[in-house]
Write a protein that holds these residues in place. Structure first.
Motif, PDB file in Angstrom:
ATOM      1  N   VAL A  30      -4.548   7.156  -6.986  1.00 51.15           N
ATOM      2  CA  VAL A  30      -3.230   6.857  -7.577  1.00 51.15           C
ATOM      3  C   VAL A  30      -2.352   6.148  -6.553  1.00 51.15           C
ATOM      4  CG1 VAL A  30      -1.130   7.882  -8.530  1.00 51.15           C
ATOM      5  CG2 VAL A  30      -3.356   8.749  -9.229  1.00 51.15           C
ATOM      6  N   GLY A  31      -2.433   6.576  -5.286  1.00 50.54           N
ATOM      7  CA  GLY A  31      -1.682   5.896  -4.234  1.00 50.54           C
ATOM      8  C   GLY A  31      -2.106   4.443  -4.068  1.00 50.54           C
ATOM      9  N   ILE A  32      -3.405   4.181  -4.170  1.00 51.95           N
ATOM     10  CA  ILE A  32      -3.891   2.798  -4.107  1.00 51.95           C
ATOM     11  C   ILE A  32      -3.351   1.995  -5.287  1.00 51.95           C
ATOM     12  CG2 ILE A  32      -5.967   1.360  -4.208  1.00 51.95           C
ATOM     13  CD1 ILE A  32      -7.455   3.584  -2.738  1.00 51.95           C
ATOM     14  N   LEU A  33      -3.285   2.634  -6.469  1.00 48.94           N
ATOM     15  CA  LEU A  33      -2.755   1.958  -7.648  1.00 48.94           C
ATOM     16  C   LEU A  33      -1.269   1.631  -7.478  1.00 48.94           C
ATOM     17  CD1 LEU A  33      -3.171   0.952 -10.530  1.00 48.94           C
ATOM     18  CD2 LEU A  33      -2.730   3.276 -11.337  1.00 48.94           C
ATOM     19  N   ILE A  34      -0.497   2.573  -6.930  1.00 47.44           N
ATOM     20  CA  ILE A  34       0.928   2.323  -6.683  1.00 47.44           C
ATOM     21  C   ILE A  34       1.102   1.182  -5.686  1.00 47.44           C
ATOM     22  CG2 ILE A  34       3.035   3.313  -5.707  1.00 47.44           C
ATOM     23  CD1 ILE A  34       2.200   6.001  -6.842  1.00 47.44           C
ATOM     24  N   PHE A  35       0.305   1.182  -4.632  1.00 45.34           N
ATOM     25  CA  PHE A  35       0.349   0.111  -3.632  1.00 45.34           C
ATOM     26  C   PHE A  35       0.036  -1.243  -4.279  1.00 45.34           C
ATOM     27  CE2 PHE A  35      -2.032  -2.515  -0.584  1.00 45.34           C
ATOM     28  CZ  PHE A  35      -1.074  -2.686   0.393  1.00 45.34           C
ATOM     29  N   SER A  36      -0.982  -1.280  -5.127  1.00 51.07           N
ATOM     30  CA  SER A  36      -1.369  -2.539  -5.786  1.00 51.07           C
ATOM     31  C   SER A  36      -0.279  -3.018  -6.751  1.00 51.07           C
ATOM     32  CB  SER A  36      -2.686  -2.345  -6.541  1.00 51.07           C
ATOM     33  OG  SER A  36      -3.708  -1.898  -5.675  1.00 51.07           O
ATOM     34  N   LEU A  37       0.315  -2.081  -7.496  1.00 46.70           N
ATOM     35  CA  LEU A  37       1.386  -2.464  -8.417  1.00 46.70           C
ATOM     36  C   LEU A  37       2.616  -2.962  -7.664  1.00 46.70           C
ATOM     37  CD1 LEU A  37       1.165   0.389 -11.080  1.00 46.70           C
ATOM     38  CD2 LEU A  37       0.564  -2.018 -11.387  1.00 46.70           C
ATOM     39  N   GLY A  38       2.887  -2.358  -6.499  1.00 42.37           N
ATOM     40  CA  GLY A  38       4.003  -2.841  -5.688  1.00 42.37           C
ATOM     41  C   GLY A  38       3.784  -4.280  -5.228  1.00 42.37           C
ATOM     42  N   ILE A  39       2.561  -4.597  -4.805  1.00 39.90           N
ATOM     43  CA  ILE A  39       2.254  -5.971  -4.384  1.00 39.90           C
ATOM     44  C   ILE A  39       2.349  -6.923  -5.580  1.00 39.90           C
ATOM     45  CG2 ILE A  39       0.413  -7.478  -3.539  1.00 39.90           C
ATOM     46  CD1 ILE A  39      -0.486  -5.269  -1.711  1.00 39.90           C
ATOM     47  N   PHE A  40       1.804  -6.505  -6.737  1.00 37.31           N
ATOM     48  CA  PHE A  40       1.857  -7.347  -7.940  1.00 37.31           C
ATOM     49  C   PHE A  40       3.303  -7.605  -8.352  1.00 37.31           C
ATOM     50  CE2 PHE A  40       2.056  -7.591 -12.608  1.00 37.31           C
ATOM     51  CZ  PHE A  40       1.327  -8.759 -12.805  1.00 37.31           C
ATOM     52  N   PHE A  41       4.138  -6.565  -8.328  1.00 34.57           N
ATOM     53  CA  PHE A  41       5.548  -6.700  -8.690  1.00 34.57           C
ATOM     54  C   PHE A  41       6.254  -7.663  -7.733  1.00 34.57           C
ATOM     55  CE2 PHE A  41       9.705  -4.169  -9.505  1.00 34.57           C
ATOM     56  CZ  PHE A  41      10.155  -5.198 -10.298  1.00 34.57           C
ATOM     57  N   LYS A  42       5.963  -7.545  -6.446  1.00 37.15           N
ATOM     58  CA  LYS A  42       6.592  -8.415  -5.455  1.00 37.15           C
ATOM     59  C   LYS A  42       6.163  -9.872  -5.645  1.00 37.15           C
ATOM     60  CE  LYS A  42       7.605  -8.544  -0.509  1.00 37.15           C
ATOM     61  NZ  LYS A  42       9.026  -8.181  -0.687  1.00 37.15           N
ATOM     62  N   VAL A  43       4.881 -10.090  -5.956  1.00 38.21           N
ATOM     63  CA  VAL A  43       4.393 -11.452  -6.197  1.00 38.21           C
ATOM     64  C   VAL A  43       5.069 -12.050  -7.427  1.00 38.21           C
ATOM     65  CG1 VAL A  43       2.360 -12.789  -6.864  1.00 38.21           C
ATOM     66  CG2 VAL A  43       2.176 -11.112  -5.041  1.00 38.21           C
ATOM     67  N   GLU A  44       5.219 -11.247  -8.496  1.00 43.91           N
ATOM     68  CA  GLU A  44       5.870 -11.743  -9.704  1.00 43.91           C
ATOM     69  C   GLU A  44       7.331 -12.111  -9.443  1.00 43.91           C
ATOM     70  OE1 GLU A  44       4.645 -12.184 -13.075  1.00 43.91           O
ATOM     71  OE2 GLU A  44       2.904 -12.304 -11.754  1.00 43.91           O
ATOM     72  N   LEU A  45       8.013 -11.321  -8.622  1.00 44.54           N
ATOM     73  CA  LEU A  45       9.395 -11.647  -8.284  1.00 44.54           C
ATOM     74  C   LEU A  45       9.479 -12.912  -7.436  1.00 44.54           C
ATOM     75  CD1 LEU A  45      10.832  -8.102  -7.482  1.00 44.54           C
ATOM     76  CD2 LEU A  45      11.330  -9.502  -9.485  1.00 44.54           C
ATOM     77  N   ARG A  46       8.543 -13.073  -6.510  1.00 39.71           N
ATOM     78  CA  ARG A  46       8.552 -14.261  -5.665  1.00 39.71           C
ATOM     79  C   ARG A  46       8.240 -15.522  -6.475  1.00 39.71           C
ATOM     80  NH1 ARG A  46       9.306 -14.002  -0.450  1.00 39.71           N
ATOM     81  NH2 ARG A  46       9.078 -12.031   0.694  1.00 39.71           N
TER      82      ARG A  46
END
Length: 360
Positions: A30-46
């Motif tokens: 679950v921690g890996i999933l949260i980390f991956s979603l954080g990166i995906f969210f940041k990429v979408e914002l950028r």
């Protein structure tokens, strides 16, 4: 009296250790999933940073990346403790760290709760950011030769195509700005010249939208110019031609996309808090059942495990007392005199006994 005591046999301890080991590694995933979603969210914002007014919205993905890494580390440590718990030699080296680990887990759960709340509360900030950013993006759509705005047209067109939207609030936002550069206007044309001169700010405004607003599902070729003039097109009525262009504003479309993402991530973080709490409670039962064994050399003996060594009220009072003892400053007791200052040491006890040196 211990809080919620439970009797354990060897078989129950083994099953608890194995079950906790599996739960801890589920938490790592679950921690890996949260980390991956954080990166995906940041990429979408950028990807859409040109259409966003500030960088405050990056606070949430940054925290998600950090909490994802911490979740992996905290739960990997707990899984290792569970794996070594049934071996007395291996468990002995982890035992001194468990108290600090439990306190750290409580603090970490508080951090996770704050991150979950931010995922829901920051949605309004994202909405305001998109509103102002899209407004400026439409205004700078034509500035393809201006440094820093060269790709605004491409970004906005791709956004309108991807999210099936048009304008900020709706397609009429394009009527209020000049979105065609002057370099592509034939100023020798009387119609264009009159339209520019008739505007107070000298802008070329028209009831048209970019091609990216066109709906490919429309049964007729896209009409993007003279949208409000029914007589300019054959068999055309603005009120009935809703499929011709997208009527949904990009602010609504983008906010729906980002808010659903943030809500889903916030729900996942809350689930992580519940899973983390269950893991910590199970590990507390396991460690206390191992420490309370009457004969540690005999693994077959029964033992008792608990969540807290004392009741909740006694534990809270004891913790508060320890905190007060740590933060209480050292004060000099009232009425207690300070010790006298030491007198200079020398061969003579009294200054009157010192020899007088004659001058001259």
């Amino acid at each position: 009296m211990p809080l919620m005591p439970v009797k354990f046999t060897l078989q129950k301890r083994v099953k608890l250790a194995q079950g906790l080991w599996m739960c801890y590694w589920v938490s790592v995933m679950v921690g890996i999933l949260i980390f991956s979603l954080g990166i995906f969210f940041k990429v979408e914002l950028r990807k859409r940073s040109e259409m966003m007014d500030n960088n405050e919205s990056h606070l949430v993905p940054n925290l998600l990346i950090l909490t994802g890494l911490l979740t992996c580390a905290v739960n990997a440590f707990g899984g290792k403790v569970c794996h070594d718990s049934l071996d007395p030699m291996k468990f002995a080296k982890w035992k001194p760290m468990l108290k600090q680990y439990f306190v750290g887990c409580l603090v970490f759960n508080g951090i996770l709760l704050a991150v979950a709340l931010l995922c829901f509360l920051m949605q309004f900030s994202v909405y305001l950011t998109l509103a102002e950013g899209l407004k400026n993006g439409i205004r700078f759509y034509k500035d393809t030769d201006t440094p820093g705005r060269c790709f605004m047209k491409r970004t906005l067109d791709m956004t309108q195509i991807e999210f099936r939207c048009c304008g900020n609030n709706n397609f009429r936002d394009w009527f209020e700005v000049q979105w065609i550069s002057n370099r592509y206007l034939d100023m020798s044309n009387d119609e264009i010249k009159d339209r520019v001169l008739s505007n107070v700010e000298g802008k070329f405004l028209m009831d048209s939208v970019p091609f990216s607003c066109c709906n490919p599902g429309s049964p007729r070729p896209c009409i993007q110019h003279h949208l409000t003039n029914n007589s300019a097109h054959y068999d055309y009525d603005l009120r009935t031609e809703e499929l011709n262009i997208w009527t949904r504003g990009c602010r609504e479309a983008l906010f729906s996309y980002f808010s659903s993402m943030m809500s889903s991530i916030g729900g996942l973080v809350i689930f992580t808090i519940l899973l983390e709490s269950a893991d910590v409670a199970g590990l507390k039962y396991l460690t206390t059942s191992l420490e309370s064994m009457a004969d540690p050399e005999n693994p077959e003996c029964e033992s008792e495990g608990w969540l807290l060594e004392k009741s909740v009220k006694e534990t809270v009072c004891e913790t508060l007392a320890k905190i007060k003892a740590l933060v209480k400053p050292n004060q000099v007791q009232e009425g207690r005199s300070l010790p006298p200052e030491p007198r200079p040491q020398g061969p003579y006890k009294d200054s009157s006994q010192q020899p007088v040196v004659e001058q001259g």
